[in-house]
Design a protein around this motif. Sequence first.
Motif, PDB file in Angstrom:
ATOM      1  N   UNK A 236     -11.401 -48.601 -57.715  1.00  0.00           N
ATOM      2  CA  UNK A 236     -10.916 -49.882 -57.195  1.00  0.00           C
ATOM      3  C   UNK A 236     -11.833 -50.984 -57.700  1.00  0.00           C
ATOM      4  N   UNK A 237     -11.273 -52.147 -57.944  1.00  0.00           N
ATOM      5  CA  UNK A 237     -12.052 -53.306 -58.378  1.00  0.00           C
ATOM      6  C   UNK A 237     -12.229 -54.238 -57.189  1.00  0.00           C
ATOM      7  N   UNK A 238     -13.469 -54.445 -56.792  1.00  0.00           N
ATOM      8  CA  UNK A 238     -13.748 -55.286 -55.633  1.00  0.00           C
ATOM      9  C   UNK A 238     -14.416 -56.583 -56.050  1.00  0.00           C
ATOM     10  N   UNK A 239     -13.974 -57.664 -55.450  1.00  0.00           N
ATOM     11  CA  UNK A 239     -14.635 -58.967 -55.611  1.00  0.00           C
ATOM     12  C   UNK A 239     -15.256 -59.319 -54.269  1.00  0.00           C
ATOM     13  N   UNK A 240     -16.512 -59.725 -54.295  1.00  0.00           N
ATOM     14  CA  UNK A 240     -17.259 -59.879 -53.061  1.00  0.00           C
ATOM     15  C   UNK A 240     -18.147 -61.109 -53.111  1.00  0.00           C
ATOM     16  N   UNK A 241     -18.281 -61.771 -51.976  1.00  0.00           N
ATOM     17  CA  UNK A 241     -19.337 -62.755 -51.823  1.00  0.00           C
ATOM     18  C   UNK A 241     -20.612 -62.004 -51.463  1.00  0.00           C
TER      19      UNK A 241
ATOM     20  N   UNK B  18     -20.094 -56.147 -43.626  1.00  0.00           N
ATOM     21  CA  UNK B  18     -19.880 -56.958 -44.811  1.00  0.00           C
ATOM     22  C   UNK B  18     -18.409 -57.038 -45.135  1.00  0.00           C
ATOM     23  N   UNK B  19     -17.726 -58.041 -44.581  1.00  0.00           N
ATOM     24  CA  UNK B  19     -16.265 -58.094 -44.669  1.00  0.00           C
ATOM     25  C   UNK B  19     -15.730 -59.139 -45.632  1.00  0.00           C
ATOM     26  N   UNK B  20     -16.600 -59.928 -46.246  1.00  0.00           N
ATOM     27  CA  UNK B  20     -16.124 -60.957 -47.165  1.00  0.00           C
ATOM     28  C   UNK B  20     -16.012 -60.368 -48.567  1.00  0.00           C
ATOM     29  N   UNK B  21     -15.080 -59.457 -48.736  1.00  0.00           N
ATOM     30  CA  UNK B  21     -14.823 -58.807 -50.012  1.00  0.00           C
ATOM     31  C   UNK B  21     -13.409 -58.240 -49.998  1.00  0.00           C
ATOM     32  N   UNK B  22     -12.973 -57.782 -51.143  1.00  0.00           N
ATOM     33  CA  UNK B  22     -11.583 -57.325 -51.242  1.00  0.00           C
ATOM     34  C   UNK B  22     -11.433 -55.822 -51.048  1.00  0.00           C
TER      35      UNK B  22
END
Length: 381
Positions: free
Chosen positions: A29-34, A134-138
């Motif tokens: 999976x590709x995740x984008x995260x702050x 840590x919930x600010x991610x996809x």
Amino acid sequence: MQPLILRRAGFITQAAKYSRYYSTRFGYSHSRSLVFSNFGQPEKVLKLHSYSIAPPYDDIINVRFIASPINPADINQIEGVYPEKPEFTLGLGTGDKSAVPGNEGLVEIVSCGSKVNPSIRPGQWAIMSGPNFGTWRTYAQAKESNLIMIPNKEGISPVQAATVSVNPSTAYRMLKDFVGLGAGDYFVQNAANSGVGRSAIQIGRIWGLKSINIVRDRPDIDKLKEELRALGGTEVITESEAKDRRYIARITGGQPVKLALNCVGGESATNLARILGQSGHLVTYGAMAKSPFSVPASALIFKNICCHGFWISAWSKENEAAKSQMITQIFDWIRDGEFRDTPYEVTRWSEDTELDTLIEPVKKGISEYSGRKGIFVMEED
């Protein structure tokens, strides 16, 4: 040869009789995260980072975030002034040890390792069982202990599910745990138009409680008073009106106020202590004014009031079963139309969303108080 079962953009493989294993396209999976590597102002320390998540194995669960709220505690955590500190790790693939902000969120199960409880299946919803995930991610990887499964998502919107753990839960516990309130009893609260305040009004109405709801003086005060009364607030008054004890007595008809909920501090909290009746309880769960408050000696000596603090994160860690039961109850109220959303503002998060777009609602949470909760809503690839 085992069958290959297509599922959306990925695939599922099953080894009958042996194990259960799901993977996304090409296994990753590709995740984008702050992320942030140092404490500080969010606009200075937050970065947007992309990384790959491997297929799950054993007791690992891959999840896709659907919605993640922006709470004051999240911002305080980035600033380094919150008691709960996140774990900084190299596991995200960043050059320096980094952490993902965000404590509250809704996820969808994407894939499961072979040792995960068979009742947990792709497509199900879950929320975080506690803080610091840590919930600010996809996308992310989790374990069963990180999640509270939502068995029935019918009649619940993603935003409602994503925001149930903090504001409604805080209001529920404070109304239930400190005083034996019964139908017809009064409680008073400041910051009544906040997320917790609106939740307390509605839960109080459901339980037959009466509420005095204090808000800041403002030009559109009549509109706000009407809005909070429509939620079930018995009376809505301003901070200046709350200073008049004779006015309060007229509202209550002399009936004692048993519970006060304080989110502001300073002079506003001191006024709450004066409003409380004999053996009343003052519960502090926030400090919006960022200033301490004093309790009049007369309130302590002659009225025997008690002061408490409440932190939903600490309560949740020690009461996992009770938390699940409470959330089920709140969801039932939502389905029945008894409980409404707190006003919110959505920031859409897609594969193309840039850092500035994601930081803007976080900055707004620091510099403005609009009465609207910021929420990241992730768009599925």
